[in-house]
Design an enzyme around this catalytic site. Structure first.
Site, mmCIF file in Angstrom:
data_model
loop_
_atom_site.group_PDB
_atom_site.id
_atom_site.type_symbol
_atom_site.label_atom_id
_atom_site.label_comp_id
_atom_site.label_asym_id
_atom_site.label_seq_id
_atom_site.Cartn_x
_atom_site.Cartn_y
_atom_site.Cartn_z
ATOM 1 N N SER A 76 -9.954 -12.596 -5.059
ATOM 2 C CA SER A 76 -10.186 -12.656 -3.626
ATOM 3 C C SER A 76 -11.599 -13.132 -3.340
ATOM 4 O O SER A 76 -12.559 -12.687 -3.984
ATOM 5 C CB SER A 76 -9.998 -11.253 -3.053
ATOM 6 O OG SER A 76 -10.010 -11.316 -1.668
ATOM 7 N N HIS B 284 -7.715 0.751 2.055
ATOM 8 C CA HIS B 284 -7.516 -0.666 2.347
ATOM 9 C C HIS B 284 -6.369 -0.948 3.321
ATOM 10 O O HIS B 284 -6.295 -2.026 3.904
ATOM 11 C CB HIS B 284 -7.253 -1.369 1.008
ATOM 12 C CG HIS B 284 -7.618 -2.808 0.954
ATOM 13 N ND1 HIS B 284 -7.784 -3.586 2.078
ATOM 14 C CD2 HIS B 284 -7.854 -3.629 -0.098
ATOM 15 C CE1 HIS B 284 -8.106 -4.817 1.699
ATOM 16 N NE2 HIS B 284 -8.153 -4.863 0.390
ATOM 17 N N TYR C 4 0.787 -1.230 0.000
ATOM 18 C CA TYR C 4 0.000 0.000 0.000
ATOM 19 C C TYR C 4 0.825 1.289 0.000
ATOM 20 O O TYR C 4 0.726 2.093 -0.914
ATOM 21 C CB TYR C 4 -0.952 0.012 1.208
ATOM 22 C CG TYR C 4 -1.962 -1.101 1.139
ATOM 23 C CD1 TYR C 4 -2.954 -1.093 0.169
ATOM 24 C CD2 TYR C 4 -1.904 -2.186 2.009
ATOM 25 C CE1 TYR C 4 -3.866 -2.133 0.075
ATOM 26 C CE2 TYR C 4 -2.811 -3.226 1.922
ATOM 27 C CZ TYR C 4 -3.796 -3.192 0.959
ATOM 28 O OH TYR C 4 -4.695 -4.215 0.847
ATOM 29 N N PRO D 3 -11.209 -0.791 -2.124
ATOM 30 C CA PRO D 3 -12.369 -1.601 -2.485
ATOM 31 C C PRO D 3 -13.661 -0.953 -1.985
ATOM 32 O O PRO D 3 -13.620 -0.008 -1.192
ATOM 33 C CB PRO D 3 -12.113 -2.912 -1.746
ATOM 34 C CG PRO D 3 -11.280 -2.540 -0.570
ATOM 35 C CD PRO D 3 -10.512 -1.301 -0.927
HETATM 36 N N1 COA Z 1 -15.726 -31.398 0.763
HETATM 37 C C1 COA Z 1 -16.834 -30.816 1.281
HETATM 38 N N2 COA Z 1 -16.829 -29.580 1.852
HETATM 39 C C2 COA Z 1 -15.664 -28.897 1.852
HETATM 40 C C3 COA Z 1 -14.477 -29.440 1.315
HETATM 41 C C4 COA Z 1 -14.544 -30.762 0.743
HETATM 42 N N3 COA Z 1 -13.468 -31.337 0.207
HETATM 43 N N4 COA Z 1 -13.487 -28.539 1.459
HETATM 44 C C5 COA Z 1 -14.023 -27.467 2.085
HETATM 45 N N5 COA Z 1 -15.337 -27.691 2.331
HETATM 46 C C6 COA Z 1 -16.276 -26.805 3.027
HETATM 47 C C7 COA Z 1 -15.621 -26.176 4.237
HETATM 48 O O1 COA Z 1 -15.702 -27.011 5.355
HETATM 49 C C8 COA Z 1 -16.426 -24.898 4.385
HETATM 50 O O2 COA Z 1 -17.631 -25.226 5.014
HETATM 51 P P1 COA Z 1 -18.590 -24.105 5.699
HETATM 52 O O3 COA Z 1 -19.301 -23.420 4.582
HETATM 53 O O4 COA Z 1 -19.479 -24.916 6.536
HETATM 54 O O5 COA Z 1 -17.666 -23.197 6.478
HETATM 55 C C9 COA Z 1 -16.726 -24.513 2.966
HETATM 56 O O6 COA Z 1 -16.600 -25.721 2.194
HETATM 57 C C10 COA Z 1 -15.804 -23.464 2.418
HETATM 58 O O7 COA Z 1 -14.472 -23.918 2.422
HETATM 59 P P2 COA Z 1 -13.474 -23.550 1.226
HETATM 60 O O8 COA Z 1 -14.220 -23.218 0.004
HETATM 61 O O9 COA Z 1 -12.431 -24.603 1.139
HETATM 62 O O10 COA Z 1 -12.821 -22.201 1.593
HETATM 63 P P3 COA Z 1 -12.537 -21.437 2.917
HETATM 64 O O11 COA Z 1 -13.812 -20.923 3.453
HETATM 65 O O12 COA Z 1 -11.667 -22.235 3.788
HETATM 66 O O13 COA Z 1 -11.726 -20.222 2.302
HETATM 67 C C11 COA Z 1 -9.798 -18.986 1.738
HETATM 68 C C12 COA Z 1 -10.459 -20.356 1.704
HETATM 69 C C13 COA Z 1 -8.416 -19.090 1.160
HETATM 70 C C14 COA Z 1 -10.615 -18.019 0.892
HETATM 71 C C15 COA Z 1 -9.771 -18.525 3.228
HETATM 72 O O14 COA Z 1 -8.953 -19.389 3.973
HETATM 73 C C16 COA Z 1 -9.200 -17.162 3.382
HETATM 74 O O15 COA Z 1 -8.011 -16.991 3.569
HETATM 75 N N6 COA Z 1 -10.073 -16.145 3.326
HETATM 76 C C17 COA Z 1 -9.637 -14.767 3.429
HETATM 77 C C18 COA Z 1 -9.665 -14.144 2.088
HETATM 78 C C19 COA Z 1 -9.440 -12.674 2.219
HETATM 79 O O16 COA Z 1 -8.602 -12.242 2.974
HETATM 80 N N7 COA Z 1 -10.220 -11.901 1.484
HETATM 81 C C20 COA Z 1 -10.189 -10.488 1.578
HETATM 82 C C21 COA Z 1 -8.935 -9.918 1.061
HETATM 83 S S1 COA Z 1 -8.962 -8.189 1.160
#
Ligand code: COA
Length: 637
Positions: free
Chosen positions: A547, A331, A92, A105
């Site tokens: 993202s 941000h 940033y 954003p």
């Molecule tokens: N089978 C069935 N379900 C699964 C699965 C599988 N193999 N793998 C994951 N799931 C489920 C998870 O348990 C979770 O369930 P929930 O909805 O009950 O919580 C759901 O699917 C979502 O999981 P997934 O899609 O793997 O992603 P996540 O929620 O773990 O997100 C990231 C991954 C990388 C996006 C997250 O860890 C992250 O870092 N988010 C921050 C992003 C960010 O900073 N954004 C803003 C930037 S400014």
């Protein structure tokens, strides 16, 4: 006198965090090997061989790499988080580009239906009242601790970013900006919000005589502001425009501005406010998601609401007369997930309070809000004219679309026993490949909030496994069967999931390489070849910047691309749908946001088709260790 005091952002620490582990430093050889693995298939073979030799020289025993790694391990001991400062500057504060579209954003609220200005002001009063109650929770450290969801769920998360929501301000600098934070107090100190209306700025005191104003009071005060702003004889130049310019340009203008004491006082009031509330005039065109998002991203330029902003302040709530509402964010102090948590809290508060109809208190004795004054020298007028032109360029250049894919959502993907996030990332890779016949360095933000003062690292989604899959999907000459393609899809999703786990556990490569580079700058006379190498430079050009910003309420987040020929792709997976906000620049002839949106829909549909194949051949396991089709290590060009 206000008690608020500016302190460097990095010194703020919260007690809750002390239990969190420090971010680990990954082993040097592991990071270098992953780096080569990430880039091998994205660059020509000859270039890769040269880069491989560069990495080898960097990592020789007793060489520069090991010296820097040792320094980094020492830094880890001495700091709460070894990468925070480097990351903040790199991501940033060193960036000289204008904040609108390039950095800030926006979150778009559901469309509101205001019958008249009073409705608009009632909404604004309720929003401000929500902000004040949320801030009181923060000031008394009563915000519940967040816990990780999704992959590796259950761990406590770092809460530090929440404390920057209302207290941060980004001061422009000639070569580097500065993020400053106000000290907060549990006592009802004099505090204020800045209200922007008709490009004028007003100080709205929210604590008067040690009493926090209620919604009725706030409504009364907002009505006074609208009345004052409508007096055209009193209108002052649209100074907010300066904050929409490049950071060095704004810093230069600010140096001129502060020579005058009236301007200094006005700036001081803005720099110490809790947040901005921008009462916007109606925007252009229909009230589609796309048009409302554009209003939030750049305000439609200086002839519309583009000057009714102050981009340095971390939260600018927009309440438009046409019902376009949301928030624009500077941000640097916090990430999208924390922002959305706060916005959902506010909207819930507003839904509760909307049941009471707020009326203006006609006998209110409250002192009238104050208009901020500006002394505008011809030099400032010159800066304003150039800022207006630059903003106009940004507005014209943005190619943006909101696309709702309604074929399926998270539920379907989970039924396939896949991570929804990884599935969507692979779909984005397929989309890019379909449009551009190659894969490119891709950024996906991964939260590091499991660690003390953690922000994000990068999941490099353009994996070799994704390349093998997208090639199979687009090669119409191949005799590969649908179930073989499905195998490749599962392998690509698996690779993406593994990288995700690596990133959220602090083992990704981008922060590590950044810290080694910054330490080298402190230690070496010349930048080492490792960080001037063509492949390294290319690895940091994120032509696809993605993202996941999920919401549980009706709202969505969006942002712009991070390089001139790139795309921004923000997505919000819901149980039955997936919302994408796609951005690119019109200047770039190769990119098109609408084509990208259409192609992402097609990619998701095709991937669903492949999964259908699996249901037919249900009895066979999809991926076995022995039979998993692994990608070749081939280069794409
Ligand atoms: N089978 C069935 N379900 C699964 C699965 C599988 N193999 N793998 C994951 N799931 C489920 C998870 O348990 C979770 O369930 P929930 O909805 O009950 O919580 C759901 O699917 C979502 O999981 P997934 O899609 O793997 O992603 P996540 O929620 O773990 O997100 C990231 C991954 C990388 C996006 C997250 O860890 C992250 O870092 N988010 C921050 C992003 C960010 O900073 N954004 C803003 C930037 S400014």
């Amino acid at each position: 006198m206000p008690i608020l005091e500016k302190v460097p952002h990095k010194t703020v620490s919260t007690e809750e965090e002390s239990g969190l582990p420090k971010l680990p430093v990954p082993p040097l050889q592991q990071t270098l090997a992953t780096y080569l693995q990430c880039m091998r298939h994205l660059v020509p073979e000859e270039q890769f061989r040269k880069s491989q030799a560069v990495v080898q020289r960097f990592s020789t025993p007793g060489g520069l790499g090991e010296t820097l790694q040792q320094k980094l391990l020492e830094r880890r001991e001495k700091t709460a988080n070894w990468v925070s400062e480097y990351w903040l500057n790199d991501m940033y504060l060193n960036n000289r580009l204008a904040l609108p579209v390039n950095s800030s954003p926006a979150v778009i609220f559901p469309q509101q239906h205001f019958q008249d200005t009073n409705d608009q002001l009632r909404f604004a009063a309720s929003l401000i009242s929500g902000v004040l109650s949320y801030k009181a929770l923060l000031d008394s450290h009563s915000i519940p601790l967040d816990c990780a969801k999704g992959q590796l769920s259950g761990q406590s998360l770092c809460m530090k970013q929440y404390y920057g929501l209302f207290s941060s301000y980004r001061l422009p600098g000639h070569t580097q900006d500065m993020l400053v934070a106000q000290k907060s107090s549990v006592m009802p100190e004099p505090e204020h919000i800045i209200v922007a209306c008709c490009n004028q700025f007003f100080v709205l005191d929210v604590v008067i005589n040690f009493r926090r104003l209620n919604e009725g009071d706030l409504f009364t005060q907002l009505r006074k502001i609208v009345k004052m702003a409508s007096n055209e004889d009193e209108r002052l130049p649209p100074i907010g425009l300066l904050t929409s310019d490049g950071r060095s340009e704004w810093a230069e203008a600010r140096t001129v501005l502060v020579k005058d004491s009236t301007n200094r006082d006005s700036l001081d009031m803005i720099e110490r406010c809790i947040c901005l509330v921008c009462l916007d005039a109606p925007g252009d065109g229909d009230l589609s998601d796309t048009n409302r998002a554009l209003q939030l991203l750049h305000g439609g330029g200086c002839s519309k609401n583009g000057a009714n902003r102050w981009y340095d302040k971390s939260l600018q709530f927009v309440v438009g007369r046409d019902g376009t509402c949301g928030v624009v964010c500077e941000h640097s102090p916090f990430d999208g997930i924390v922002l959305v948590q706060c916005m959902e809290h506010l909207l819930k508060h507003m839904m509760k309070s909307s049941k009471k109809l707020v009326r203006a208190d006609s006998v209110s004795e409250l002192p009238a809000p104050r208009r901020l004054r500006w002394k505008c020298s011809p030099e400032i007028q010159g800066h304003l004219a150039s800022s207006a032109e630059n903003l106009q360029r940004i507005v014209k250049n943005l190619d943006f679309t909101v696309y709702k894919f309604d074929g399926y959502g998270k539920t379907f993907i989970k039924k396939q026993k896949c991570s929804p996030d990884a599935f969507i990332q692979v779909a984005l890779q397929l989309t890019f490949y379909r449009l551009h016949r190659k894969l490119v360095p891709t950024y996906e933000s991964a939260s590091l909030r499991r660690f003390r003062e953690g922000r994000v690292d990068n999941i490099r989604s353009a994996t070799a496994e994704a390349l093998a899959f997208v090639r199979a999907m687009t090669d119409h000459t191949t005799s590969m069967s649908a179930s073989e393609k499905l195998q490749l899809l599962k392998v690509a999703i698996q690779a993406q999931t593994e990288y995700t786990v690596m990133a959220i556990t602090g083992m990704a490569i981008d922060n590590h390489l950044l810290a080694l580079r910054e330490l080298a700058q402190e230690l070496c006379k010349e930048p080492p070849e490792m960080f001037t190498d063509e492949t390294y430079l290319m690895s940091n050009q994120f032509l696809l910047s993605t993202s996941q910003v999920p919401t549980t309420m009706e709202m969505f987040c969006c942002y712009g691309p991070v390089v001139p020929s790139g795309y921004g792709a923000c997505y919000n997976p819901q149980p039955e749908t997936i919302l994408f906000c796609i951005s690119s620049f019109r200047d770039c002839k190769e990119t098109s946001s609408t084509s990208f949106a259409a192609a992402v829909g097609a990619s998701l549909t095709d991937m669903q088709g492949l999964c259908g194949t699996a249901q037919v051949a249900e009895s066979k396991p999809l991926v076995t260790k022995e039979k998993a089709i692994r990608p070749s290590q081939g280069h794409q060009s």
